[in-house]
Motif scaffolding. Structure first.
Motif, PDB file in Angstrom:
ATOM      1  N   MET A   8      21.112   5.837  -5.812  1.00 22.58           N
ATOM      2  CA  MET A   8      21.649   7.115  -5.334  1.00 22.58           C
ATOM      3  C   MET A   8      22.703   7.643  -6.280  1.00 22.58           C
ATOM      4  SD  MET A   8      22.129   7.357  -1.246  1.00 22.58           S
ATOM      5  CE  MET A   8      22.431   9.109  -1.317  1.00 22.58           C
ATOM      6  N   ILE A   9      23.094   8.873  -6.027  1.00 21.50           N
ATOM      7  CA  ILE A   9      24.230   9.509  -6.683  1.00 21.50           C
ATOM      8  C   ILE A   9      25.409   9.407  -5.728  1.00 21.50           C
ATOM      9  CG2 ILE A   9      25.159  11.733  -7.445  1.00 21.50           C
ATOM     10  CD1 ILE A   9      22.261  12.451  -8.288  1.00 21.50           C
ATOM     11  N   MET A  10      26.601   9.098  -6.272  1.00 20.21           N
ATOM     12  CA  MET A  10      27.787   9.039  -5.422  1.00 20.21           C
ATOM     13  C   MET A  10      28.988   9.626  -6.154  1.00 20.21           C
ATOM     14  SD  MET A  10      29.140   5.121  -5.192  1.00 20.21           S
ATOM     15  CE  MET A  10      29.899   4.317  -6.578  1.00 20.21           C
ATOM     16  N   SER A  11      30.025   9.931  -5.407  1.00 20.19           N
ATOM     17  CA  SER A  11      31.285  10.386  -5.982  1.00 20.19           C
ATOM     18  C   SER A  11      32.035   9.192  -6.565  1.00 20.19           C
ATOM     19  CB  SER A  11      32.142  11.066  -4.905  1.00 20.19           C
ATOM     20  OG  SER A  11      32.528  10.124  -3.920  1.00 20.19           O
ATOM     21  N   ALA A  12      33.052   9.469  -7.359  1.00 18.92           N
ATOM     22  CA  ALA A  12      33.829   8.386  -7.980  1.00 18.92           C
ATOM     23  C   ALA A  12      34.525   7.513  -6.941  1.00 18.92           C
ATOM     24  CB  ALA A  12      34.851   8.965  -8.961  1.00 18.92           C
ATOM     25  N   ASP A  13      34.765   8.050  -5.748  1.00 22.91           N
ATOM     26  CA  ASP A  13      35.395   7.236  -4.709  1.00 22.91           C
ATOM     27  C   ASP A  13      34.386   6.678  -3.705  1.00 22.91           C
ATOM     28  OD1 ASP A  13      35.023   9.830  -3.722  1.00 22.91           O
ATOM     29  OD2 ASP A  13      36.870   9.834  -2.549  1.00 22.91           O
ATOM     30  N   VAL A 145      27.384   7.754 -10.812  1.00 19.73           N
ATOM     31  CA  VAL A 145      28.709   8.114 -10.315  1.00 19.73           C
ATOM     32  C   VAL A 145      29.116   9.465 -10.910  1.00 19.73           C
ATOM     33  CG1 VAL A 145      31.116   7.414 -10.126  1.00 19.73           C
ATOM     34  CG2 VAL A 145      29.313   5.670 -10.154  1.00 19.73           C
ATOM     35  N   GLN A 146      29.339  10.432 -10.025  1.00 17.15           N
ATOM     36  CA  GLN A 146      29.758  11.774 -10.445  1.00 17.15           C
ATOM     37  C   GLN A 146      31.278  11.814 -10.599  1.00 17.15           C
ATOM     38  OE1 GLN A 146      27.486  13.370 -11.641  1.00 17.15           O
ATOM     39  NE2 GLN A 146      26.376  14.645 -10.202  1.00 17.15           N
ATOM     40  N   PRO A 147      31.772  12.586 -11.555  1.00 16.16           N
ATOM     41  CA  PRO A 147      33.214  12.609 -11.825  1.00 16.16           C
ATOM     42  C   PRO A 147      33.991  13.522 -10.875  1.00 16.16           C
ATOM     43  CG  PRO A 147      32.089  14.017 -13.378  1.00 16.16           C
ATOM     44  CD  PRO A 147      31.024  13.378 -12.532  1.00 16.16           C
ATOM     45  N   LEU A 148      34.034  13.149  -9.610  1.00 16.68           N
ATOM     46  CA  LEU A 148      34.858  13.854  -8.643  1.00 16.68           C
ATOM     47  C   LEU A 148      35.196  12.909  -7.506  1.00 16.68           C
ATOM     48  CD1 LEU A 148      33.122  16.197  -6.171  1.00 16.68           C
ATOM     49  CD2 LEU A 148      31.790  14.629  -7.544  1.00 16.68           C
ATOM     50  N   VAL A 149      36.266  13.221  -6.822  1.00 20.00           N
ATOM     51  CA  VAL A 149      36.726  12.429  -5.678  1.00 20.00           C
ATOM     52  C   VAL A 149      36.624  13.315  -4.445  1.00 20.00           C
ATOM     53  CG1 VAL A 149      38.730  11.287  -4.653  1.00 20.00           C
ATOM     54  CG2 VAL A 149      38.242  11.001  -7.102  1.00 20.00           C
ATOM     55  N   LEU A 150      35.935  12.822  -3.417  1.00 22.86           N
ATOM     56  CA  LEU A 150      35.773  13.577  -2.177  1.00 22.86           C
ATOM     57  C   LEU A 150      36.851  13.253  -1.153  1.00 22.86           C
ATOM     58  CD1 LEU A 150      31.904  13.340  -1.721  1.00 22.86           C
ATOM     59  CD2 LEU A 150      33.228  15.285  -2.586  1.00 22.86           C
ATOM     60  N   GLY A 151      37.393  12.059  -1.194  1.00 14.74           N
ATOM     61  CA  GLY A 151      38.428  11.672  -0.241  1.00 14.74           C
ATOM     62  C   GLY A 151      37.892  11.054   1.030  1.00 14.74           C
ATOM     63  N   SER A 152      36.745  11.517   1.491  1.00 16.13           N
ATOM     64  CA  SER A 152      36.112  10.955   2.682  1.00 16.13           C
ATOM     65  C   SER A 152      34.689  11.490   2.758  1.00 16.13           C
ATOM     66  CB  SER A 152      36.894  11.316   3.948  1.00 16.13           C
ATOM     67  OG  SER A 152      36.913  12.722   4.126  1.00 16.13           O
ATOM     68  N   PHE A 172      27.632   9.842 -19.712  1.00 17.10           N
ATOM     69  CA  PHE A 172      27.029  11.101 -20.126  1.00 17.10           C
ATOM     70  C   PHE A 172      28.115  12.125 -20.421  1.00 17.10           C
ATOM     71  CE2 PHE A 172      24.080   8.737 -17.581  1.00 17.10           C
ATOM     72  CZ  PHE A 172      22.884   8.862 -18.259  1.00 17.10           C
ATOM     73  N   ALA A 173      27.767  13.161 -21.153  1.00 17.60           N
ATOM     74  CA  ALA A 173      28.729  14.193 -21.559  1.00 17.60           C
ATOM     75  C   ALA A 173      29.405  14.845 -20.351  1.00 17.60           C
ATOM     76  CB  ALA A 173      28.037  15.247 -22.419  1.00 17.60           C
ATOM     77  N   SER A 174      28.714  14.933 -19.232  1.00 19.81           N
ATOM     78  CA  SER A 174      29.259  15.560 -18.023  1.00 19.81           C
ATOM     79  C   SER A 174      30.336  14.709 -17.363  1.00 19.81           C
ATOM     80  CB  SER A 174      28.137  15.784 -17.015  1.00 19.81           C
ATOM     81  OG  SER A 174      27.589  14.531 -16.608  1.00 19.81           O
ATOM     82  N   GLY A 175      30.453  13.445 -17.779  1.00 13.87           N
ATOM     83  CA  GLY A 175      31.378  12.521 -17.131  1.00 13.87           C
ATOM     84  C   GLY A 175      30.689  11.627 -16.114  1.00 13.87           C
ATOM     85  N   THR A 176      29.414  11.890 -15.840  1.00 14.36           N
ATOM     86  CA  THR A 176      28.647  11.014 -14.954  1.00 14.36           C
ATOM     87  C   THR A 176      28.486   9.651 -15.631  1.00 14.36           C
ATOM     88  OG1 THR A 176      27.444  12.878 -14.000  1.00 14.36           O
ATOM     89  CG2 THR A 176      26.400  10.704 -13.812  1.00 14.36           C
ATOM     90  N   VAL A 177      28.547   8.603 -14.817  1.00 15.70           N
ATOM     91  CA  VAL A 177      28.369   7.245 -15.325  1.00 15.70           C
ATOM     92  C   VAL A 177      27.225   6.590 -14.527  1.00 15.70           C
ATOM     93  CG1 VAL A 177      29.439   4.978 -15.629  1.00 15.70           C
ATOM     94  CG2 VAL A 177      30.803   7.050 -15.946  1.00 15.70           C
TER      95      VAL A 177
END
Length: 184
Positions: A8-13, A145-152, A172-177
């Protein structure tokens, strides 16, 4: 024999959607989608819960999804040729070809499906994946892992300890890992 891969794709948190159920932040850019295509080209079966299936079936039911880019068209082709199993007690019917509806998650049925598979089987969606993780069915975790924090929101991980061994990482260049783990 295949492997069962939680992917899956997830946020950094560690969330897969925010508190409002929004997941649009997770849409991969073209570079990441090309890498996803490389990985999913060998997947023969996708296991979904209802919500994930409703998010993904557009790759067959919405022609505009395939016209966004060459990578989108390729992903649609990969997705459409794979088998899908949807686990839901509320869905009346499936809307796509090569798709079976199951009312309950049967660990033995999943184990047999994975053992008979010539390639990888992915399980997508944290609620469904939690069942497979608890049963010891998951062989690997593949997370973008997408380069953003959702908090919850809805957590990628279940509320239990899981020991992992890092097999691969790529940025990746977008900051995704991209992270790939085996389970210990």
């Amino acid at each position: 024999m295949g492997r069962l891969v939680y992917s899956m794709i997830m946020s950094a948190d560690g969330f897969v959607r925010d508190d409002d159920g929004v997941f649009d932040w997770g849409e991969p850019d073209e570079e990441v989608l090309a890498a996803v295509n490389e990985v999913t080209a060998g997947v023969g079966t996708y296991l979904y819960g209802r919500r994930m299936y409703e998010l993904m079936h557009v790759w067959e039911t919405d022609p505009s999804a395939t016209t966004q880019s060459p990578e989108s068209a390729e992903f649609a082709m990969i997705w459409q040729r794979a088998q899908k199993v949807v686990y839901s007690t509320t869905l009346d019917e499936v809307r796509t070809e090569r798709t079976q509806l199951r009312r309950e998650f049967d660990p033995e049925e999943v184990r047999a499906l994975v053992e008979a598979a010539p390639g990888d089987v992915t399980i997508e969606g944290p609620t469904l994946a939690a069942h497979a993780l608890r049963e010891g069915l998951v062989d690997a975790v593949h997370v973008w892992v997408q380069p953003l924090v959702l908090g919850s929101g809805l957590s990628f991980w279940p509320d239990s300890r899981i020991d992992l061994t890092l097999l691969r990482e790529r940025s990746f260049a977008s900051g995704t890992v991209e992270l790939v783990y085996s389970l210990r």
